[in-house]
Scaffold this motif. Sequence first.
Motif: not given
Length: 102
Positions: A65-69, A77-80
């Motif tokens: 899920a993380l790679q697909a997003s 992740l911190l920026e998001m």
Amino acid sequence: MDENGNGRHGIPGWSWWGLASCTQFVWGMSSYRKGYAGDSRLMPFKAFAVASLFVSSAASASVAALQASGIHKVEDLLEMGTKVRTGLGIPPTAREERVDDL
């Protein structure tokens, strides 16, 4: 993996993680449904093995899920997270303020 995030044969890298997750989940379900047959002294080992399949399936699905997003590094992740907080109107945390001051 190439610069587009594709793995072997042009298949996206996250799809391999998704395939691993599904495989582990199906293997765990079939082992769970089959039950335990054999020496009772090995039952704790089998229970641990089945539980490990379910936990690793969840971990593989999370990576997929993380790679697909598009999240490939911790900085992404911190920026998001920062964008979500500012979008909701939540003020920055004390840690974020200290980092900005540097």
